[in-house]
Design a protein around this motif. Structure first.
Motif, short mmCIF file in Angstrom:
data_model
loop_
_atom_site.label_atom_id
_atom_site.label_comp_id
_atom_site.label_asym_id
_atom_site.label_seq_id
_atom_site.Cartn_x
_atom_site.Cartn_y
_atom_site.Cartn_z
N ARG A 255 -47.58 -86.66 41.99
CA ARG A 255 -48.74 -87.04 41.78
C ARG A 255 -49.04 -87.39 40.39
N GLU A 256 -49.29 -88.50 40.12
CA GLU A 256 -49.63 -89.16 38.64
C GLU A 256 -51.05 -88.35 38.03
N GLY A 257 -50.66 -87.70 36.95
CA GLY A 257 -51.68 -87.06 36.14
C GLY A 257 -51.89 -85.59 36.63
N ALA A 258 -50.66 -85.20 37.19
CA ALA A 258 -50.83 -83.66 37.40
C ALA A 258 -50.56 -82.78 36.30
N ASP A 259 -50.82 -81.65 36.34
CA ASP A 259 -50.66 -80.84 35.37
C ASP A 259 -49.37 -80.54 34.74
N PRO A 260 -49.22 -81.13 33.39
CA PRO A 260 -47.78 -81.05 32.79
C PRO A 260 -47.28 -79.51 32.64
N ALA A 261 -48.21 -78.52 32.31
CA ALA A 261 -47.61 -77.02 32.18
C ALA A 261 -47.18 -76.67 33.66
N ALA A 262 -47.69 -77.17 34.73
CA ALA A 262 -47.20 -76.74 36.10
C ALA A 262 -45.83 -77.19 36.36
N VAL A 263 -45.44 -78.66 35.76
CA VAL A 263 -44.39 -79.24 35.96
C VAL A 263 -43.26 -78.41 35.27
N ALA A 264 -43.79 -78.09 33.95
CA ALA A 264 -42.76 -77.60 33.08
C ALA A 264 -42.32 -76.12 33.68
N PHE A 265 -43.46 -75.60 34.24
CA PHE A 265 -43.11 -74.18 34.70
C PHE A 265 -42.11 -74.13 35.88
N ASP A 266 -42.37 -75.09 36.90
CA ASP A 266 -41.41 -75.33 37.91
C ASP A 266 -40.02 -75.90 37.46
N ALA A 267 -39.94 -76.49 36.49
CA ALA A 267 -38.66 -76.81 35.98
C ALA A 267 -37.60 -75.67 35.69
N VAL A 268 -38.47 -74.73 34.72
CA VAL A 268 -37.85 -73.61 34.50
C VAL A 268 -37.60 -72.63 35.73
N LYS A 269 -38.39 -72.45 36.51
CA LYS A 269 -38.14 -71.74 37.72
C LYS A 269 -37.10 -72.24 38.51
N GLU A 270 -36.96 -73.58 38.64
CA GLU A 270 -35.95 -74.12 39.34
C GLU A 270 -34.59 -73.92 38.63
N GLY A 271 -34.65 -74.24 37.34
CA GLY A 271 -33.50 -73.43 36.30
C GLY A 271 -32.92 -72.02 36.68
N ARG A 272 -33.85 -71.09 36.71
CA ARG A 272 -33.60 -69.83 37.03
C ARG A 272 -32.81 -69.84 38.54
N ARG A 273 -33.66 -70.43 39.36
CA ARG A 273 -33.20 -70.18 40.85
C ARG A 273 -31.69 -70.73 40.99
N THR A 274 -31.59 -71.88 40.37
CA THR A 274 -30.25 -72.56 40.56
C THR A 274 -28.95 -71.97 39.54
N GLY A 275 -29.59 -71.07 38.55
CA GLY A 275 -28.63 -70.50 37.78
C GLY A 275 -28.01 -71.59 36.83
N ALA A 276 -28.83 -72.59 36.08
CA ALA A 276 -28.69 -73.43 35.11
C ALA A 276 -28.58 -72.85 33.85
N ASP A 277 -27.68 -73.54 32.93
CA ASP A 277 -27.56 -72.88 31.29
C ASP A 277 -28.83 -73.20 30.65
N VAL A 278 -29.29 -74.62 30.69
CA VAL A 278 -30.22 -75.20 29.92
C VAL A 278 -31.14 -76.04 30.71
N VAL A 279 -32.67 -75.69 30.61
CA VAL A 279 -33.86 -76.40 30.87
C VAL A 279 -34.40 -77.30 29.91
N LEU A 280 -34.24 -78.56 29.96
CA LEU A 280 -35.02 -79.30 28.84
C LEU A 280 -36.07 -80.18 29.60
N VAL A 281 -37.17 -80.01 28.88
CA VAL A 281 -38.62 -80.36 29.18
C VAL A 281 -38.99 -81.69 28.51
N ASP A 282 -39.36 -82.86 28.98
CA ASP A 282 -39.94 -83.81 28.34
C ASP A 282 -41.46 -83.84 28.48
#
Length: 392
Positions: A255-282
């Motif tokens: 959804r265009e115009g979605a809360d960017p903080a929520a997207v950033a949070f989901d990205a970090v959460k996904e990084g934890r779930r998958t065991g990623a080393d680095v989460v890089l947020v634009d």
């Protein structure tokens, strides 16, 4: 008619009847031997039975259906990014060609004995290259003092002094490494290193995130990208393209115009779930004089920190803006505590002195420089190589 005639007629009738009955019986027998009526559907015979040996004992109906392979799915070919080490050296010639600072200084120094007008021209060149008033004054004072003490204005000697003093201003002792050490949370679980990338519109921020992901992949890191620039659908698409080229997943909102903080949070959460080393947020580009947008950056950082601490906040600056970028840097640093600077478009500007000015003003190191439009033209900043390229 005589009795004999009637007897002959009766015999003939009997013979005819017997013949008819025989024909009917013969026809019925043949039909029985043929089996079912030809109006029944024919039995399907598999083409794979062609190679079966005669007398194998299995009928067409009983033969097992051959296993067929599923259609092959084309696997995309992932690119292999160039190693980060040595990139600055590889791009040195490109920086030198665009470095009007070094070309002008060397032109002045090649004249022989330096006059007062030569010294003034050197000072003006440093100021035009955005070295800054304070650093330029310090550099000129040291150059003049050294030549007086040694009693020489020999261009080669002045050049050596200039290199030494420029290097000191760029400060090779600053910590320019990305802090990617493993993080363990209060719950004892490993957390990915999280990085936030910020900057104004038009600095090449999303492209920088994509190139930085390639640097991290080249160093063997598992990366997740977060497309928190939700105001431009093209930004998320662009980031997805960068990620797909090196096999890096991208967390984005539909959804265009979605809360960017929520997207950033989901990205970090996904990084934890998958065991990623680095989460890089634009993040979305924003003008430094828009208080609401600057406050939003602080919110994004706080929300990300709920899942994992934010280890790096990289500010992307356009080197061509020169001193105009200084005010931008100051405001962003106040909003989100910038830990490093990425200077883009440094290959097409005569304002390389911004490296000195921005570090002096913020006390924050330049960690990467963009030296071209190629996917691997983002280089870790190396002070000695940068100064040598300017003066080469």
């Amino acid at each position: 008619m005589t009795d004999q005639a009637w007897i002959l007629i009766a015999v003939a009738v009997v013979v005819v009847v017997v013949a008819v009955v025989g024909v009917v019986a013969l026809t019925s027998g043949r039909r029985a031997s043929r089996g079912p009526s030809t109006t029944l559907p024919p039995v399907e015979v598999s083409p794979y039975e062609v190679d079966q040996a005669p007398g194998a004992g299995a009928s067409a109906q009983e033969a097992p259906a051959p296993e067929t392979d599923a259609p092959a799915v084309a696997t995309p070919t992932l690119e292999r990014p160039a190693p980060a080490a040595g990139r600055m050296q590889r791009l040195r010639a490109r920086l030198a060609r665009s470095g009007a600072l070094g070309q002008t200084l060397l032109s002045i120094l090649s004249r022989g004995e330096l006059t007062e007008s030569d010294w003034e021209e050197i000072e003006e060149t440093l100021l035009l290259a955005d070295v800054g008033v304070g650093p330029t004054t310090e550099l000129m004072d040291k150059l003049r003092t050294e030549t007086k003490v040694l009693g020489t204005t020999d261009p080669e000697h002045v050049r050596d002094v200039l290199r030494r003093e420029l290097l000191q201003l760029v400060d090779p002792t600053m910590d320019r490494e990305l802090h990617l050490e493993p993080v363990v949370g209060d719950d004892g679980e490993p957390h990915p290193v999280t990085m936030l990338v910020v900057g104004v519109n038009g600095t090449g921020k999303t492209t920088t995130v994509g190139k930085l992901a390639r640097v991290l992949v080249a160093e063997g890191h598992d990366v997740v990208l977060g497309a928190a620039d939700t105001f431009r659908a093209a930004a998320a698409d662009q980031l997805s393209t960068w990620g797909s080229r090196v096999g890096v997943p991208v967390v984005r909102s539909d959804r265009e115009g979605a809360d960017p903080a929520a997207v950033a949070f989901d990205a970090v959460k996904e990084g934890r779930r998958t065991g990623a080393d680095v989460v890089l947020v634009d993040t979305a580009g924003r003008l430094q004089n828009k208080a609401g947008l600057m406050d939003e950056l602080g919110k994004i950082k706080r929300v990300m920190a709920r899942e994992a601490p934010v280890r790096e906040v990289l500010l992307v600056l356009d080197a061509t803006t020169g001193q105009n970028g200084m005010r931008q840097a100051q405001v962003f640093a106040e909003a989100v505590d910038v830990t490093g600077i990425v200077l883009t478009k440094l290959d097409g500007t005569a304002k390389g002195g911004i490296v000195v000015a921005v570090q002096r003003e913020l006390g924050v190191p330049v960690k990467f420089v963009g030296l071209g439009e190629g996917p691997d033209d983002l280089a870790p900043f190396v002070a000695e190589e940068f100064v040598d390229a300017l003066l080469s």
